[in-house]
Write a protein that holds these residues in place. Structure first.
Motif, PDB file in Angstrom:
ATOM      1  N   ALA A   1       1.819  -8.288  -2.871  1.00 52.94           N
ATOM      2  CA  ALA A   1       1.133  -7.130  -3.375  1.00 52.94           C
ATOM      3  C   ALA A   1       0.530  -7.415  -4.602  1.00 52.94           C
ATOM      4  O   ALA A   1      -0.491  -7.036  -4.984  1.00 52.94           O
ATOM      5  N   ALA A   2       1.192  -8.435  -5.509  1.00 59.12           N
ATOM      6  CA  ALA A   2       0.463  -8.955  -6.656  1.00 59.12           C
ATOM      7  C   ALA A   2      -0.793  -9.495  -6.426  1.00 59.12           C
ATOM      8  O   ALA A   2      -1.691  -9.277  -7.141  1.00 59.12           O
ATOM      9  N   MET A   3      -1.030 -10.394  -5.426  1.00 61.56           N
ATOM     10  CA  MET A   3      -2.218 -11.192  -5.152  1.00 61.56           C
ATOM     11  C   MET A   3      -3.063 -10.249  -4.573  1.00 61.56           C
ATOM     12  O   MET A   3      -4.334 -10.394  -5.064  1.00 61.56           O
ATOM     13  N   ASP A   4      -2.925  -9.464  -3.743  1.00 59.34           N
ATOM     14  CA  ASP A   4      -3.692  -8.516  -3.462  1.00 59.34           C
ATOM     15  C   ASP A   4      -4.505  -7.601  -4.370  1.00 59.34           C
ATOM     16  O   ASP A   4      -5.758  -7.612  -4.243  1.00 59.34           O
TER      17      ASP A   4
ATOM     18  N   TYR B   1       0.882  -1.279  -0.050  1.00 63.50           N
ATOM     19  CA  TYR B   1      -0.095  -0.118  -0.044  1.00 63.50           C
ATOM     20  C   TYR B   1       0.765   1.415  -0.047  1.00 63.50           C
ATOM     21  O   TYR B   1       1.046   1.867   0.984  1.00 63.50           O
ATOM     22  N   PRO B   2       1.370   1.488  -1.019  1.00 63.90           N
ATOM     23  CA  PRO B   2       2.553   2.360  -0.997  1.00 63.90           C
ATOM     24  C   PRO B   2       2.121   3.940  -0.877  1.00 63.90           C
ATOM     25  O   PRO B   2       3.164   4.714  -0.349  1.00 63.90           O
TER      26      PRO B   2
ATOM     27  N   ARG C   1       3.368   7.978   2.809  1.00 63.66           N
ATOM     28  CA  ARG C   1       3.440   9.589   2.863  1.00 63.66           C
ATOM     29  C   ARG C   1       3.736  10.047   4.441  1.00 63.66           C
ATOM     30  O   ARG C   1       3.962  11.039   4.570  1.00 63.66           O
ATOM     31  N   TYR C   2       3.549   9.141   5.430  1.00 64.28           N
ATOM     32  CA  TYR C   2       3.806   9.307   7.018  1.00 64.28           C
ATOM     33  C   TYR C   2       5.489   9.270   7.336  1.00 64.28           C
ATOM     34  O   TYR C   2       5.607   9.559   8.226  1.00 64.28           O
TER      35      TYR C   2
ATOM     36  N   THR D   1      12.512   1.893  -3.478  1.00 64.35           N
ATOM     37  CA  THR D   1      12.303   0.411  -4.291  1.00 64.35           C
ATOM     38  C   THR D   1      12.048  -0.649  -3.070  1.00 64.35           C
ATOM     39  O   THR D   1      12.068  -0.018  -1.749  1.00 64.35           O
ATOM     40  N   ASN D   2      11.294  -1.459  -3.423  1.00 58.80           N
ATOM     41  CA  ASN D   2      11.098  -2.826  -2.404  1.00 58.80           C
ATOM     42  C   ASN D   2      12.505  -3.093  -1.488  1.00 58.80           C
ATOM     43  O   ASN D   2      12.218  -3.220  -0.387  1.00 58.80           O
TER      44      ASN D   2
END
Lengths: 148, 179
Positions: free
Chosen positions: B161-164, A36-37, A41-42, A51-52
């Protein structure tokens, strides 16, 4: 006042006893920021979240994940008074941090998924999941309680 | 060319019959295909497809597990199953779980065609079953827990993430005919 069955108390305390806060906390927060990128914001002060790999290796994310997860200890120790236990934290998240309380629910989901992946179906049974998720939803509700 | 299945291509063919335009559009859209409201990269789509292909042989177990978890955590969802025996390991639970997982796996075969693949299920859910679509989120979460339990370490943040995203898209498409 939240009603807990004996089975639920046992499940929550039992599961909590297995959880390594320093492991699950960072995992759960990393997942929130990756899946949930907009949650990033926080965390503008946390440095590189681009990046991941950056998120998963970010020491500030790890530390904060550990802090948040560690905070659950208070809730486990005060199952019958979670609302009061979290009143100050709730006010802080609202007035100082301005965090949308929906994020608490989302982080709770990430925590559950990390726990599920770590412990598998024989520990994280449907019944344990129910008790754990009920516990987290009470915490989430307490954290949102002081918003106005 | 095979990545691109949007309606833009048909529109262009109808207007210009110009094959050069078709190629230009397909190159532009190859990297990211829009699926409902969610953005899934080709890598994510491949990952999703691969995971569900692998899970097809245990569809009944995974599906039953997800349903059981949903019923335990969200008892309101049981109201839709009063006509079935949903106790653990019941044949109803296993066969219903299997149906759901196989539908999800089928959708994963070609995510850009989700609306086409799910058309019959859209009609079923909208006009007959009338499951409140808010419950799709509950089943999606329960399904993710089952996947996490089953896949363990493999349930990486990328896979998560992809699955969600995929399950959200699936639920959104399923609810399209409701109103």
């Amino acid at each position: 006042m939240v009603e807990w069955t004996d089975a639920e108390r046992k499940a929550i305390i039992g599961l909590w006893g297995k959880i390594d806060v320093g492991e699950i906390g960072p995992q759960a927060l990393s997942r929130l920021l990756i899946v949930y990128p907009w949650g990033q914001r926080y965390f503008k002060a946390f440095g590189d979240l681009s990046t991941n790999a950056a998120i998963m290796g970010n020491p500030k994310v790890a530390q904060h994940g550990k802090t948040v997860m560690g905070g659950l200890e208070n809730a486990v120790k005060n199952l019958d008074n979670i609302k009061q236990t979290y009143a100050k934290l709730s006010a802080m998240h609202s007035e100082k941090l301005h965090v949308d309380p929906d994020n608490f629910r989302v982080l709770a989901e990430c925590i559950s998924l990390c726990v599920a992946a770590k412990f598998g179906p024989s520990v994280f049974t449907a019944e344990v999941q129910e008790a754990w998720q009920k516990f987290l939803s009470v915490v989430v509700s307490a954290l949102g309680r002081q918003y106005h | 060319m095979q990545h691109f299945k949007g309606h833009f291509l048909l529109l262009l063919e109808a207007r210009t019959g110009n094959s050069i335009c078709q190629v230009l559009f397909s190159q532009h859209y190859t990297e990211r295909d829009r699926t409902s409201a969610t953005m899934l990269s080709n890598k994510e789509k491949d990952l999703i497809k691969e995971i569900w292909e692998r899970l097809t042989p245990v569809a009944a177990e995974i599906g039953a597990d997800a349903l059981l978890r949903m019923f335990a955590s969200y008892p309101g969802t049981k109201t839709y199953f009063s006509h079935l025996d949903i106790s653990p390991n019941s044949s109803h639970l296993l066969s219903h779980g299997k149906k759901i997982v196989l539908a999800i796996a089928e959708g994963a075969q070609d995510i850009s065609q989700l609306t086409v693949t799910l058309a019959p299920l859209q009609t079923l859910h909208a006009y007959q079953l009338r499951v409140d679509p808010r419950n799709f989120k509950l089943l999606s979460h329960s399904m993710l827990v089952s996947l996490a339990c089953y896949l363990g370490d493999e349930f990486t943040p990328v896979a998560h993430a992809a699955m969600d995203k995929y399950l959200s898209a699936f639920a959104a498409v399923l609810a399209e005919k409701y109103r």
